[in-house]
Enzyme design. Structure first.
Site, PDB file in Angstrom:
ATOM      1  N   ASN A   7      34.308  43.967  38.175  1.00 20.93           N
ATOM      2  CA  ASN A   7      34.430  43.148  39.386  1.00 20.93           C
ATOM      3  C   ASN A   7      35.416  43.825  40.338  1.00 20.93           C
ATOM      4  O   ASN A   7      36.622  43.745  40.148  1.00 20.93           O
ATOM      5  CB  ASN A   7      34.924  41.736  39.015  1.00 20.93           C
ATOM      6  CG  ASN A   7      35.139  40.869  40.244  1.00 20.93           C
ATOM      7  OD1 ASN A   7      34.695  41.201  41.340  1.00 20.93           O
ATOM      8  ND2 ASN A   7      35.834  39.754  40.061  1.00 20.93           N
ATOM      9  N   TRP A   8      34.868  44.486  41.368  1.00 22.58           N
ATOM     10  CA  TRP A   8      35.742  45.200  42.316  1.00 22.58           C
ATOM     11  C   TRP A   8      36.521  44.242  43.213  1.00 22.58           C
ATOM     12  O   TRP A   8      37.456  44.651  43.876  1.00 22.58           O
ATOM     13  CB  TRP A   8      34.894  46.100  43.227  1.00 22.58           C
ATOM     14  CG  TRP A   8      34.379  47.345  42.591  1.00 22.58           C
ATOM     15  CD1 TRP A   8      34.271  47.623  41.260  1.00 22.58           C
ATOM     16  CD2 TRP A   8      33.885  48.492  43.285  1.00 22.58           C
ATOM     17  NE1 TRP A   8      33.724  48.873  41.086  1.00 22.58           N
ATOM     18  CE2 TRP A   8      33.476  49.426  42.317  1.00 22.58           C
ATOM     19  CE3 TRP A   8      33.729  48.817  44.626  1.00 22.58           C
ATOM     20  CZ2 TRP A   8      32.938  50.656  42.640  1.00 22.58           C
ATOM     21  CZ3 TRP A   8      33.183  50.044  44.957  1.00 22.58           C
ATOM     22  CH2 TRP A   8      32.797  50.958  43.971  1.00 22.58           C
ATOM     23  N   LYS A   9      36.081  42.990  43.268  1.00 16.68           N
ATOM     24  CA  LYS A   9      36.630  42.040  44.257  1.00 16.68           C
ATOM     25  C   LYS A   9      36.485  42.675  45.653  1.00 16.68           C
ATOM     26  O   LYS A   9      35.548  43.418  45.887  1.00 16.68           O
ATOM     27  CB  LYS A   9      38.078  41.676  43.946  1.00 16.68           C
ATOM     28  CG  LYS A   9      38.260  41.233  42.494  1.00 16.68           C
ATOM     29  CD  LYS A   9      39.533  40.492  42.277  1.00 16.68           C
ATOM     30  CE  LYS A   9      39.726  40.271  40.790  1.00 16.68           C
ATOM     31  NZ  LYS A   9      40.676  39.245  40.471  1.00 16.68           N
ATOM     32  N   HIS A  86      33.419  32.379  40.361  1.00 15.02           N
ATOM     33  CA  HIS A  86      34.677  33.071  40.029  1.00 15.02           C
ATOM     34  C   HIS A  86      35.846  32.177  40.452  1.00 15.02           C
ATOM     35  O   HIS A  86      35.759  31.461  41.452  1.00 15.02           O
ATOM     36  CB  HIS A  86      34.754  34.429  40.740  1.00 15.02           C
ATOM     37  CG  HIS A  86      35.892  35.262  40.255  1.00 15.02           C
ATOM     38  ND1 HIS A  86      37.180  35.089  40.727  1.00 15.02           N
ATOM     39  CD2 HIS A  86      35.960  36.233  39.310  1.00 15.02           C
ATOM     40  CE1 HIS A  86      37.984  35.929  40.097  1.00 15.02           C
ATOM     41  NE2 HIS A  86      37.266  36.647  39.232  1.00 15.02           N
ATOM     42  N   GLU A  88      38.458  32.718  41.971  1.00 17.73           N
ATOM     43  CA  GLU A  88      38.918  32.903  43.362  1.00 17.73           C
ATOM     44  C   GLU A  88      38.002  32.158  44.330  1.00 17.73           C
ATOM     45  O   GLU A  88      38.447  31.669  45.362  1.00 17.73           O
ATOM     46  CB  GLU A  88      39.013  34.406  43.679  1.00 17.73           C
ATOM     47  CG  GLU A  88      40.240  35.014  43.008  1.00 17.73           C
ATOM     48  CD  GLU A  88      40.085  36.442  42.547  1.00 17.73           C
ATOM     49  OE1 GLU A  88      39.189  37.161  43.043  1.00 17.73           O
ATOM     50  OE2 GLU A  88      40.858  36.865  41.656  1.00 17.73           O
ATOM     51  N   GLU A 152      37.201  33.017  31.754  1.00 23.36           N
ATOM     52  CA  GLU A 152      38.327  33.700  32.389  1.00 23.36           C
ATOM     53  C   GLU A 152      39.455  32.697  32.638  1.00 23.36           C
ATOM     54  O   GLU A 152      39.461  32.018  33.673  1.00 23.36           O
ATOM     55  CB  GLU A 152      37.900  34.286  33.737  1.00 23.36           C
ATOM     56  CG  GLU A 152      36.770  35.281  33.653  1.00 23.36           C
ATOM     57  CD  GLU A 152      36.830  36.268  34.810  1.00 23.36           C
ATOM     58  OE1 GLU A 152      37.082  37.451  34.529  1.00 23.36           O
ATOM     59  OE2 GLU A 152      36.673  35.871  35.962  1.00 23.36           O
ATOM     60  N   GLY A 158      44.825  38.819  36.603  1.00 26.88           N
ATOM     61  CA  GLY A 158      45.799  39.515  37.441  1.00 26.88           C
ATOM     62  C   GLY A 158      47.242  39.385  36.992  1.00 26.88           C
ATOM     63  O   GLY A 158      48.159  39.728  37.743  1.00 26.88           O
ATOM     64  N   SER A 188      42.947  40.331  32.664  1.00 23.05           N
ATOM     65  CA  SER A 188      43.902  41.385  32.308  1.00 23.05           C
ATOM     66  C   SER A 188      43.417  42.319  31.193  1.00 23.05           C
ATOM     67  O   SER A 188      44.226  42.801  30.387  1.00 23.05           O
ATOM     68  CB  SER A 188      45.259  40.774  31.947  1.00 23.05           C
ATOM     69  OG  SER A 188      45.810  40.122  33.076  1.00 23.05           O
TER      70      SER A 188
HETATM   71  C1  PEP Z   1      38.809  38.906  37.405  1.00 24.53           C
HETATM   72  O1  PEP Z   1      39.310  38.662  38.507  1.00 24.53           O
HETATM   73  O2  PEP Z   1      37.664  38.522  37.133  1.00 24.53           O
HETATM   74  C2  PEP Z   1      39.604  39.637  36.427  1.00 24.53           C
HETATM   75  C3  PEP Z   1      39.216  39.613  35.175  1.00 24.53           C
HETATM   76  O3  PEP Z   1      40.697  40.301  36.930  1.00 24.53           O
HETATM   77  P1  PEP Z   1      41.762  41.187  36.084  1.00 24.53           P
HETATM   78  O4  PEP Z   1      40.984  41.979  35.079  1.00 24.53           O
HETATM   79  O5  PEP Z   1      42.407  42.042  37.116  1.00 24.53           O
HETATM   80  O6  PEP Z   1      42.702  40.226  35.446  1.00 24.53           O
END
Ligand code: PEP
Length: 227
Positions: A7-9, A86, A88, A152, A158, A188
């Site tokens: 997931n590049w966001k 997601h 976010e 998640e 993050g 993470s």
């Molecule tokens: C995400 O935002 O879906 C995610 C898993 O981010 P990170 O791996 O940076 O915690």
């Protein structure tokens, strides 16, 4: 076969995408690699050997929805997966379970594979079962044949704070007792912890944010779980 989802966001640009595709095309895996860049970069993935996903979509396939992106168009651009719900999107853009269910329906009609994100907030940790049950309640009547459920926990995204192996295992077991779909973990994940989490019983793959933002670190994770 398990899933490794990048997931590049809202990161990357045209040049970065070209290089990423080139470098990822040298990597093969027995697992399903799914790369989810921002919408404008999807076209750059037409020669990518791995699967392509989008990070969101509209609940309708076309019409008067200024600023939205049609799942039909995503399909035409080569996407076979779409992330929906997601955290976010839920927290910043106030998406509800009902919105996510609507998106799920259109994706299923179009034979696009939905990756549905669920997870509890830090202050909901004691009640994770209640929160997750609510988030998956509409799925009891849905056809989950092509769906992936991405667990998640928000407090892990993050933050570099990871649930214990037992905690992830317990959640995955609970979800599998409720719904018939693969369950991935996200939050993470990096090259040092990927292998351990990937091999937790009932975990069918990983959704990776920051550690997928360079082809080098994403490739490292792919190699780690391959061994
Ligand atoms: C995400 O935002 O879906 C995610 C898993 O981010 P990170 O791996 O940076 O915690």
């Amino acid at each position: 076969m398990k899933f490794l989802i990048a997931n590049w966001k809202m990161n990357g640009d045209l040049h970065f995408a070209e290089q990423y595709v080139q470098e990822m095309n040298d990597i093969s895996s027995e697992h399903e690699i799914i790369i989810c860049p921002p919408f404008p970069l999807l076209l750059k993935f037409k020669d990518c050997v791995h699967s392509l996903g989008a990070q969101n979509c509209c609940f309708a396939s076309d019409g008067a929805f200024t600023g939205e992106v049609s799942p039909n168009l995503l399909k035409e651009l080569g996407c076979t997966y779409v992330i929906i719900g997601h955290s976010e999107r839920r927290t910043i853009f106030h998406e509800t379970d009902a919105d996510i269910e609507q998106k799920f329906k259109i994706l299923s009609e179009l034979k696009l594979n939905p990756i549905v994100c669920i997870g509890e907030k830090e202050n909901e940790r004691d009640n994770w079962k209640g929160i997750l049950s609510k988030q998956i309640s509409w799925m009891q009547n849905a056809n989950l044949e092509n769906a992936i459920i991405a667990y998640e926990p928000l407090w892990s995204i993050g933050t570099n704070i990871i649930p214990t192996t037992n905690e992830i295992s317990e959640v995955a077991k609970f979800l599998k007792s409720q719904i018939d779909a693969p369950v991935t973990y996200g939050g993470s994940v990096n090259a040092s912890n990927a292998c351990t989490i990937f091999n937790i019983p009932n975990i069918d793959g990983l959704l990776i944010g920051r550690a997928s933002w360079t082809s080098k670190s994403f490739a490292e994770i792919i190699r780690e779980v391959e061994e």
